[in-house]
Scaffold this active site. Structure first.
Site, PDB file in Angstrom:
ATOM      1  N   GLU A   1      34.080  49.519 -16.913  1.00  8.71           N
ATOM      2  CA  GLU A   1      35.284  50.337 -17.050  1.00  8.71           C
ATOM      3  C   GLU A   1      34.917  51.819 -17.013  1.00  8.71           C
ATOM      4  O   GLU A   1      34.534  52.389 -18.053  1.00  8.71           O
ATOM      5  CB  GLU A   1      35.977  50.029 -18.377  1.00  8.71           C
ATOM      6  CG  GLU A   1      36.495  48.609 -18.471  1.00  8.71           C
ATOM      7  CD  GLU A   1      37.751  48.525 -19.328  1.00  8.71           C
ATOM      8  OE1 GLU A   1      38.728  47.958 -18.846  1.00  8.71           O
ATOM      9  OE2 GLU A   1      37.770  49.045 -20.457  1.00  8.71           O
TER      10      GLU A   1
ATOM     11  N   LYS B   1      46.110  46.467 -25.902  1.00  7.85           N
ATOM     12  CA  LYS B   1      45.861  47.608 -26.788  1.00  7.85           C
ATOM     13  C   LYS B   1      46.850  47.574 -27.963  1.00  7.85           C
ATOM     14  O   LYS B   1      47.225  46.482 -28.402  1.00  7.85           O
ATOM     15  CB  LYS B   1      45.921  48.923 -26.001  1.00  7.85           C
ATOM     16  CG  LYS B   1      45.008  48.857 -24.765  1.00  7.85           C
ATOM     17  CD  LYS B   1      44.743  50.169 -24.125  1.00  7.85           C
ATOM     18  CE  LYS B   1      43.838  49.953 -22.919  1.00  7.85           C
ATOM     19  NZ  LYS B   1      43.427  51.180 -22.278  1.00  7.85           N
TER      20      LYS B   1
ATOM     21  N   SER C   1      42.890  51.284 -14.677  1.00  3.83           N
ATOM     22  CA  SER C   1      44.065  51.432 -13.812  1.00  3.83           C
ATOM     23  C   SER C   1      44.152  50.375 -12.714  1.00  3.83           C
ATOM     24  O   SER C   1      44.640  50.650 -11.622  1.00  3.83           O
ATOM     25  CB  SER C   1      44.122  52.840 -13.217  1.00  3.83           C
ATOM     26  OG  SER C   1      44.223  53.803 -14.264  1.00  3.83           O
TER      27      SER C   1
ATOM     28  N   GLY D   1      43.653  54.190 -18.087  1.00  2.00           N
ATOM     29  CA  GLY D   1      44.953  54.730 -18.486  1.00  2.00           C
ATOM     30  C   GLY D   1      45.314  56.029 -17.791  1.00  2.00           C
ATOM     31  O   GLY D   1      46.252  56.715 -18.201  1.00  2.00           O
TER      32      GLY D   1
ATOM     33  N   ASN E   1      44.557  43.472 -21.650  1.00  3.48           N
ATOM     34  CA  ASN E   1      44.219  44.197 -22.877  1.00  3.48           C
ATOM     35  C   ASN E   1      45.480  44.960 -23.274  1.00  3.48           C
ATOM     36  O   ASN E   1      45.765  46.019 -22.728  1.00  3.48           O
ATOM     37  CB  ASN E   1      43.050  45.155 -22.598  1.00  3.48           C
ATOM     38  CG  ASN E   1      42.734  46.024 -23.805  1.00  3.48           C
ATOM     39  OD1 ASN E   1      43.237  45.781 -24.903  1.00  3.48           O
ATOM     40  ND2 ASN E   1      41.900  47.030 -23.595  1.00  3.48           N
TER      41      ASN E   1
END
Ligand code: PGA
Length: 245
Positions: A161, A6, A207, A167, A4
């Protein structure tokens, strides 16, 4: 294993990445490798994807066409040739106000347009500390999957998640992640059937990186990962893909 990206990478960065990994990916019958990129890059990536790579979007709106300035529709995604779309990421929920109802409409629209939704669920730190993680996730699942028939459920991927792990460098312990992924599988069994629960793919995200992936991926109910930060570097992402083997 799903990257991902982002809101990262220019077109040049994205193409350099794809050329760096294309040749080194294991075959699709061993692991499905997906890059979910910003919409503006999708067509370029699809054109250059190797046989063992799939491309996905990070979001879409649920209507096919209309007055929805700035949005992208499932029909548009379909015509780019992408196969996956992330739906209900916690950043969409918290920063862009996506509700369970919108997420349900997006899951339905994805399935109707032959896109595989990667449905994200997860709890906040506060909810974890209150001990309501499992019930929060159960509710998110029930709401997001409402009206999805059993013939379509295995065309949905679920990503667990925990929001506090995204993050932040903090990862759920492999045992905690396993508990929630197992609960998700149980929920699919109750909402659908044992076969669907067995076959559905459940990812962990938050993470995940080469130093902790093996531990997470060896858990029986964690089938793969949805990876942000550690997916931006081709070598690190390749390592994660190989950890699925
Ligand atoms: P992270 O992001 O790996 O950077 O924590 C995961 C995600 O948000 O999907």
């Amino acid at each position: 294993m799903v990257a991902n990206w982002k809101m990262n990478k220019t077109r040049d960065d994205a193409l350099a990445f794809i050329y760096a990994i294309n040749e080194n990916l294991p075959s699709c019958d061993k692991v499905d490798t997906v890059i979910c990129a910003p919409s503006i890059l999708l067509r370029d990536l699809v054109k250059r994807q190797g046989d063992n790579l799939k491309i996905g979007a990070q979001n879409m709106y649920y209507a096919e066409f209309g007055a929805f300035t700035g949005e992208i529709s499932p029909v548009m995604l379909q015509t780019t040739g992408v196969e996956y779309v992330i739906v209900g990421h916690s950043e969409r929920r918290s920063l862009f106000g996506e509700t369970d109802d919108m997420i349900n409409k997006k899951v339905k629209a994805a399935v109707e347009h032959n896109l595989i939704p990667i449905l994200c669920v997860g709890e906040t730190l506060e909810q974890r500390e209150l001990g309501i993680t499992s019930s929060v996730i159960r509710k998110q699942l029930e709401n997001a999957l409402e009206g999805i028939p059993s013939k379509d459920i295995n065309n949905v991927v679920i990503a667990y998640e925990p929001i506090w792990a995204i993050g932040t460098g903090k990862t759920a312990s492999s045992n905690d992640a396993e508990v929630e992924c197992k609960n998700i599988r149980e929920a699919i069994k109750e909402l659908y059937n044992a076969l669907a629960a067995d076959e559905i793919r459940i990812l962990y995200g938050g993470s995940m990186k080469p130093s902790n992936a093996k531990e997470l991926l060896k858990m029986p109910n964690i089938d793969g990962g949805l990876v942000g930060g550690a997916s931006l570097d081709p070598n690190s992402f390749l390592e994660l893909v190989k950890d699925c083997l």
